[in-house]
Scaffold this active site. Structure first.
Site, PDB file in Angstrom:
ATOM      1  N   LYS A  15      18.403  -6.923  12.504  1.00 57.83           N
ATOM      2  CA  LYS A  15      19.490  -5.771  11.400  1.00 57.83           C
ATOM      3  C   LYS A  15      17.785  -5.068  10.610  1.00 57.83           C
ATOM      4  O   LYS A  15      17.799  -3.870  10.584  1.00 57.83           O
ATOM      5  CB  LYS A  15      20.252  -6.229  10.185  1.00 57.83           C
TER       6      LYS A  15
ATOM      7  N   SER B 167      19.772 -14.152  17.930  1.00 58.62           N
ATOM      8  CA  SER B 167      19.647 -12.329  16.888  1.00 58.62           C
ATOM      9  C   SER B 167      19.537 -12.535  15.344  1.00 58.62           C
ATOM     10  O   SER B 167      18.840 -12.562  14.573  1.00 58.62           O
ATOM     11  CB  SER B 167      20.799 -11.912  16.741  1.00 58.62           C
TER      12      SER B 167
ATOM     13  N   GLU C  89      27.654   0.333   3.667  1.00 58.95           N
ATOM     14  CA  GLU C  89      28.527  -0.749   3.906  1.00 58.95           C
ATOM     15  C   GLU C  89      27.909  -2.368   4.728  1.00 58.95           C
ATOM     16  O   GLU C  89      27.090  -2.104   5.190  1.00 58.95           O
ATOM     17  CB  GLU C  89      29.460   0.280   4.936  1.00 58.95           C
TER      18      GLU C  89
END
Ligand SMILES: *Cc1c(COP(=O)(O)O)cnc(C)c1O
Length: 395
Positions: free
Chosen positions: A91, A379, A113
């Site tokens: 991310k 990930s 968010e």
């Protein structure tokens, strides 16, 4: 004309995408749309992005040949180690890109968010890095469930605002963030956490994450003497780590793409997040895509044991990859993912995020040949999931 799986000038992947937004949001989204490609093409943008990815995030992330896992499944398995990035997942690639973008657009305030808090932490991190004000919207229920990430965001200087409407989870937090953006159109940039939202977000986020497949090409060439694998496997929540891992191979159909969704307690259990299997066309967060909804178009509350995968939609790129059969979509249950996650611990000494463990379960679903090169996007790391692992296996 050659078929392409990239976005078109109108902001669509096939019939999916676009920008379905309230009129009051139009100026913000339009400002971004008109500028994002220009800004990204600026050599000084690229230099700043690349340098932060190298010195702050720790890129390139290794492409690790998993010898014991490969032996067990009789194929060549490489793990793309996004788990080794600063903050523990892919991310951060996107939030670094977007914070530089925000600065170049002259913005002083960032909103985001978050569901499980992973994107909130990645956003709070880059705001601290750049000295920008950070407000994160998070459902009240998620705040209670994800206390460590709330603490991290606060330590990093962010303000966490609870979303108290609706189901008090991710979609309600998203609604609050959009409301904030409408009220603060000039000084605020909204950092969306995946390849979702109105155009140009899905394309912009995919481009920031595309560093993953750019590195895979180079690393495979060094290690295998060929710049493409036979398969790329990635888990899909909104779809950003998959989009990044697929990006440079999208139009090369010799490379098979496998997207893994969370089937929760089973596709037909009523508790899952298998969007492609269960969803149909609708509009969510400003884009036309596949989503799980009731007959009257109400969004279904998703469920998965992994907080990062329980999103009721999927980004428009993935909806298109699904519809055109360019990617194969598999779904993996909670139990299957947990077993695959624990297996990686024992075989390779790597504790994966439960999201990534869903991708790892592919080896029990599909047989690969001994000559195949399979690259799997690992990930994120599993530190955040220890409690869930311990409970599940009664450790
Ligand atoms: C958030 C998250 C995901 C899911 O998000 P995508 O946008 O689909 O990549 C997957 N893995 C980890 C570790 C995450 O934190």
């Amino acid at each position: 004309m050659k078929k392409t799986y990239n976005i078109n000038e109108k902001g669509y992947y096939g019939e999916f995408g676009g920008a379905f937004i309230p009129e009051m949001l139009y100026p913000n989204v339009e400002e971004l749309r008109q500028n994002y490609l220009k800004i990204m093409a600026d050599p000084s943008f690229k230099a700043e992005f690349d340098q932060l990815l190298k010195d702050y995030v720790g890129r390139p992330s290794p492409l690790y040949f998993a010898k014991r896992l490969s032996e067990k499944y009789h194929t060549k398995i490489y793990l793309k180690r996004e788990d080794l990035n600063h903050t523990g997942a892919h991310k951060i690639n996107n939030t670094i890109g977007q914070i530089i973008m925000a600065k170049r657009l002259g913005k002083h305030r960032i909103i985001a968010e978050t569901g499980a808090g992973q994107h909130g932490v990645a956003t709070a991190t880059v705001c601290a890095l750049m000295g920008l004000k950070c407000v994160v919207y998070m459902g009240e229920i998620d705040i209670a469930r994800q206390a460590p990430n709330v603490a991290r965001m606060k330590m990093l200087g962010a303000t966490v605002i609870p979303a108290t409407s609706g189901s008090k989870t991710l979609k309600d937090a998203t609604n609050e963030a959009i409301r904030d953006w409408i009220s603060n159109p000039t000084d605020t940039h909204y950092i969306i956490g995946s390849v979702v939202g109105p155009h140009p977000y899905p394309d912009m986020v995919a481009r920031f994450q595309s560093v993953i497949s750019e590195e895979i090409q180079k690393q495979l060439l060094e290690q295998e003497g060929i710049s493409k694998p036979n398969y790329i496997v990635a888990c899909v929540g909104g779809g950003s780590n998959a989009a990044g891992a697929f990006y440079h191979f999208l139009n090369d159909t010799q490379v098979h793409l496998i997207a893994v969704e969370a089937a929760g307690k089973g596709i037909h259990s009523g508790e899952s997040a298998a969007t492609s299997a269960l969803g149909n066309i609708g509009i969510i967060h400003g884009s036309k895509t596949l989503l799980m909804q009731t007959k009257d178009g109400q969004i279904t509350e998703p469920y998965s044991i992994s907080a990062g995968l329980d999103y009721p939609g999927v980004g428009p790129m993935h909806a298109h990859l699904y519809q055109t059969n360019r990617a194969q979509f598999l779904s993996v249950t909670d139990d299957e993912a947990m077993v695959a996650g624990l297996e990686l611990c024992k075989l390779e000494g790597i504790i994966p995020a439960i999201e990534s463990a869903h991708a790892l379960a592919v080896f029990n679903k599909k047989t690969f040949s001994p000559e195949d090169i399979v690259v799997l996007s690992l990930s994120g790391r599993g530190d955040k999931d220890l409690e869930t692992y311990m409970k599940h296996f009664e450790l």
